[in-house]
Design a protein around this motif. Structure first.
Motif, PDB file in Angstrom:
ATOM      1  N   UNK A  35      13.770   4.450   0.343  1.00  0.00           N
ATOM      2  CA  UNK A  35      13.428   3.911  -0.950  1.00  0.00           C
ATOM      3  C   UNK A  35      13.385   4.968  -2.245  1.00  0.00           C
ATOM      4  N   UNK A  36      12.955   6.072  -1.574  1.00  0.00           N
ATOM      5  CA  UNK A  36      12.873   7.206  -2.888  1.00  0.00           C
ATOM      6  C   UNK A  36      14.475   7.514  -3.135  1.00  0.00           C
ATOM      7  N   UNK A  37      15.281   7.656  -2.087  1.00  0.00           N
ATOM      8  CA  UNK A  37      16.674   7.875  -2.552  1.00  0.00           C
ATOM      9  C   UNK A  37      17.187   6.933  -3.518  1.00  0.00           C
ATOM     10  N   UNK A  38      17.059   5.629  -3.162  1.00  0.00           N
ATOM     11  CA  UNK A  38      17.978   4.567  -3.966  1.00  0.00           C
ATOM     12  C   UNK A  38      16.914   4.521  -5.103  1.00  0.00           C
ATOM     13  N   UNK A  39      15.630   4.389  -5.315  1.00  0.00           N
ATOM     14  CA  UNK A  39      15.045   4.454  -6.569  1.00  0.00           C
ATOM     15  C   UNK A  39      15.535   5.886  -7.576  1.00  0.00           C
ATOM     16  N   UNK A  94       0.954  -1.319   0.108  1.00  0.00           N
ATOM     17  CA  UNK A  94      -0.037  -0.070   0.004  1.00  0.00           C
ATOM     18  C   UNK A  94       1.028   1.351  -0.001  1.00  0.00           C
ATOM     19  N   UNK A  95       2.029   1.444   0.601  1.00  0.00           N
ATOM     20  CA  UNK A  95       2.888   2.206   0.822  1.00  0.00           C
ATOM     21  C   UNK A  95       3.577   2.688  -0.558  1.00  0.00           C
ATOM     22  N   UNK A  96       3.843   1.568  -1.281  1.00  0.00           N
ATOM     23  CA  UNK A  96       4.729   1.682  -2.579  1.00  0.00           C
ATOM     24  C   UNK A  96       3.510   1.857  -3.750  1.00  0.00           C
ATOM     25  N   UNK A  97       2.350   1.714  -3.457  1.00  0.00           N
ATOM     26  CA  UNK A  97       1.241   2.019  -4.468  1.00  0.00           C
ATOM     27  C   UNK A  97       1.545   3.275  -5.317  1.00  0.00           C
ATOM     28  N   UNK A  98       2.071   4.580  -4.842  1.00  0.00           N
ATOM     29  CA  UNK A  98       2.269   5.554  -5.569  1.00  0.00           C
ATOM     30  C   UNK A  98       3.512   5.455  -6.461  1.00  0.00           C
ATOM     31  N   UNK A  99       4.314   4.591  -6.254  1.00  0.00           N
ATOM     32  CA  UNK A  99       5.567   4.472  -7.132  1.00  0.00           C
ATOM     33  C   UNK A  99       5.342   3.418  -7.982  1.00  0.00           C
ATOM     34  N   UNK A 100       4.288   2.542  -8.215  1.00  0.00           N
ATOM     35  CA  UNK A 100       4.312   1.382  -8.992  1.00  0.00           C
ATOM     36  C   UNK A 100       4.587   1.710 -10.611  1.00  0.00           C
ATOM     37  N   UNK A 101       4.572   2.899 -10.914  1.00  0.00           N
ATOM     38  CA  UNK A 101       4.912   2.993 -12.409  1.00  0.00           C
ATOM     39  C   UNK A 101       6.530   3.251 -12.525  1.00  0.00           C
ATOM     40  N   UNK A 102       7.173   3.286 -11.501  1.00  0.00           N
ATOM     41  CA  UNK A 102       8.768   3.504 -11.530  1.00  0.00           C
ATOM     42  C   UNK A 102       9.537   2.335 -11.295  1.00  0.00           C
TER      43      UNK A 102
END
Length: 75
Positions: free
Chosen positions: A63-67, A11-19
């Motif tokens: 997660x954001x930094x590594x992505x 659920x937390x990762x949902x907004x990033x699923x396109x990346x």
């Protein structure tokens, strides 16, 4: 199953699923015994591009930094 911590993390990762592509691994299956032995007490566990990233809960800043770093390397 059930895995409330896994559900919460997804659920937390949902907004990033396109990346990124989320690949779920059921560590209870015989073919995943290596992962079971390594992480049986630490789920959920996250790897990004084959490298360990975090466990138990999503550290969104990490997660954001590594992505972002991975995305910059692939540009």
């Amino acid at each position: 199953k059930p895995c409330p911590l896994c559900d919460e993390a997804k659920e937390v990762l949902e907004p990033y699923k396109r990346r990124f592509v989320l690949q779920e691994v059921d560590i209870t299956l015989p073919e995943n015994s290596m992962w079971y032995e390594k992480y049986k007490y630490d789920i959920p566990v996250f790897h990004l591009n084959g490298k360990f990233l975090m466990k138990h809960r999503v550290d969104i800043q990490k997660f954001e930094d590594r992505l972002r770093k991975v995305e910059l390397q692939s540009d």
